[in-house]
Design an enzyme around this catalytic site. Structure first.
Site, PDB file in Angstrom:
ATOM      1  N   SER A 242       0.849  -1.185   0.000  1.00 11.42           N
ATOM      2  CA  SER A 242       0.000   0.000   0.000  1.00 11.42           C
ATOM      3  C   SER A 242       0.881   1.230   0.000  1.00 11.42           C
ATOM      4  O   SER A 242       2.077   1.156   0.291  1.00 11.42           O
ATOM      5  CB  SER A 242      -0.911   0.047   1.237  1.00 11.42           C
ATOM      6  OG  SER A 242      -1.918  -0.931   1.192  1.00 11.42           O
ATOM      7  N   SER A 280      -2.693  -3.907  -3.460  1.00  8.32           N
ATOM      8  CA  SER A 280      -2.076  -2.646  -3.053  1.00  8.32           C
ATOM      9  C   SER A 280      -3.159  -1.589  -2.841  1.00  8.32           C
ATOM     10  O   SER A 280      -3.956  -1.309  -3.733  1.00  8.32           O
ATOM     11  CB  SER A 280      -1.085  -2.170  -4.118  1.00  8.32           C
ATOM     12  OG  SER A 280      -0.381  -1.029  -3.679  1.00  8.32           O
ATOM     13  N   ASP A 282      -3.722   2.117  -2.667  1.00  8.97           N
ATOM     14  CA  ASP A 282      -3.014   3.336  -3.065  1.00  8.97           C
ATOM     15  C   ASP A 282      -3.967   4.528  -2.940  1.00  8.97           C
ATOM     16  O   ASP A 282      -4.896   4.671  -3.730  1.00  8.97           O
ATOM     17  CB  ASP A 282      -2.510   3.198  -4.500  1.00  8.97           C
ATOM     18  CG  ASP A 282      -1.667   1.945  -4.672  1.00  8.97           C
ATOM     19  OD1 ASP A 282      -0.684   1.792  -3.932  1.00  8.97           O
ATOM     20  OD2 ASP A 282      -2.012   1.102  -5.530  1.00  8.97           O
TER      21      ASP A 282
END
Length: 355
Positions: A242, A280, A282
């Site tokens: 992340s 992830s 983001d």
């Protein structure tokens, strides 16, 4: 676990990107090349170390005077939503930030949010508050820390808030970045700032990243792996992780325009090789320091004057990620996994050989 440990962010000699000639772009930085160059912004960390079991913590970004009664204009952008940015839906709906922004470990995010609510209710002037929207972001530090122990507690949150200050910001393995890793290297907290000119007026934009994402590092167009700079080949595993990116500015922007800034903060991760993988999270969050509805000060800038600010956030995020990699320290976690920071000397040798 013992009381919060001293910050192990980096040795006093650990260079930042700009120290070794890797500053990004042509715009000038603020005095500290940090988020705190934006007037009224303070940053504090509580770092929790109990090796090899725990490497975690919390980072507090504290805008002066922010409260439910005095919210700041803000915008949020989700590049990939595999994560938690608590409070983000209300920020997106109302364009308002009511509390400091806290960053921490994934499974500690909920305790941190509860502690932030308590801290907010305790502040003078908030005696009549009946609703609080705490904003807390997270990255998964389970590679290098016992994430299930949820070590961050209320006293650690309050210590980070109480210790928040202006001036230089500790980077690397500190606060919310203590147990994070990115691009095959040990990473952590990184920060940077720029001073673009908008409509004839110089403004300041600062960013802070909590870097914990997958991909392959790129610097000046060249890929850089741990093996390239003499480090062991990490067992990288899935392309997950992340990155939380927080941007602040004293430019007169509204919430919609700040969402545009937040969007570019996430785009900037591609410059350093972010993989934006399935796992992830983001996120970009941007806010301005002039409270919503405040009559004093310049009018909101027209959109066609914002390009220098967009350049500023792209450059600042790229440099902040590099700072997080360079200023970190080697950490081995409870599962025997080790991550090393990006070593400046071998990196410069590599880039020099590449011309």
């Amino acid at each position: 676990m013992s009381a919060p440990a001293p910050d192990p962010s980096s040795s006093p000699t650990a260079p930042r990107a700009r120290d070794i000639g890797l500053g990004v772009g042509d715009l000038p930085t603020g005095a500290h090349n940090a988020l705190t160059d934006v007037p009224g912004i303070r940053v504090g960390h509580t770092t929790l170390i109990d090796p090899p079991r725990v490497h975690s913590g919390v980072t507090a970004i504290v805008p002066e005077g922010v409260s439910p009664a005095r919210p700041l204009p803000a915008g949020v952008f989700v590049g990939n939503g595999y994560g938690k940015l608590l409070g983000s839906t209300q920020v997106a709906e109302l364009g308002a930030l009511e509390t400091p922004v806290l960053l921490t470990s994934t499974l500690s995010a909920f305790r941190v949010a509860d502690a932030l609510v308590g801290w907010t209710l305790d502040r003078p002037g908030n005696e009549g508050v009946r609703s609080v929207n705490p904003v807390v972001g997270e990255c998964n530090d389970g590679l290098l820390s016992d994430i299930r122990s949820r070590p961050v507690r209320e006293e650690h949150v309050r210590a980070a808030l109480a210790g928040a200050s202006g001036g230089p910001v500790a980077e690397g393995c500190v606060g919310a970045g203590t147990g994070t890793a990115a691009l095959g290297f040990k990473a952590g907290v990184g920060t940077s700032s720029r001073r673009p000119v908008l409509a004839g007026r110089e403004v300041t934009l600062g960013v802070l990243v909590q870097a914990n994402f997958g991909g392959t590092l790129r610097i000046s167009g060249r890929t850089v792996t741990p093996v390239d700079v003499g480090l062991p080949d990490p067992d990288a595993g899935p392309n997950r992780g992340s990155c939380m990116v927080v941007a602040a500015t004293d430019a007169p922007l509204d919430a919609r325009q700040l969402t545009r800034v937040a969007r570019r903060a996430v785009y900037a991760l591609a410059r350093v090789g972010a993989g934006y993988g399935h796992g992830s999270g983001d996120y970009g969050l941007a806010f301005a320091t002039r409270p919503l509805g405040e009559a004093a000060g310049p009018a909101v800038l027209p959109d066609d004057r914002l390009d220098p600010l967009f350049v500023a956030v792209l450059d600042a995020v790229e440099e902040a990620v590099l700072n997080s990699l360079l200023t970190a320290t080697t950490i081995t976690g409870p599962h025997g996994r080790t991550r090393h920071p990006l070593p400046a000397g071998p990196l410069l040798d590599l880039l020099g050989r590449a011309g």
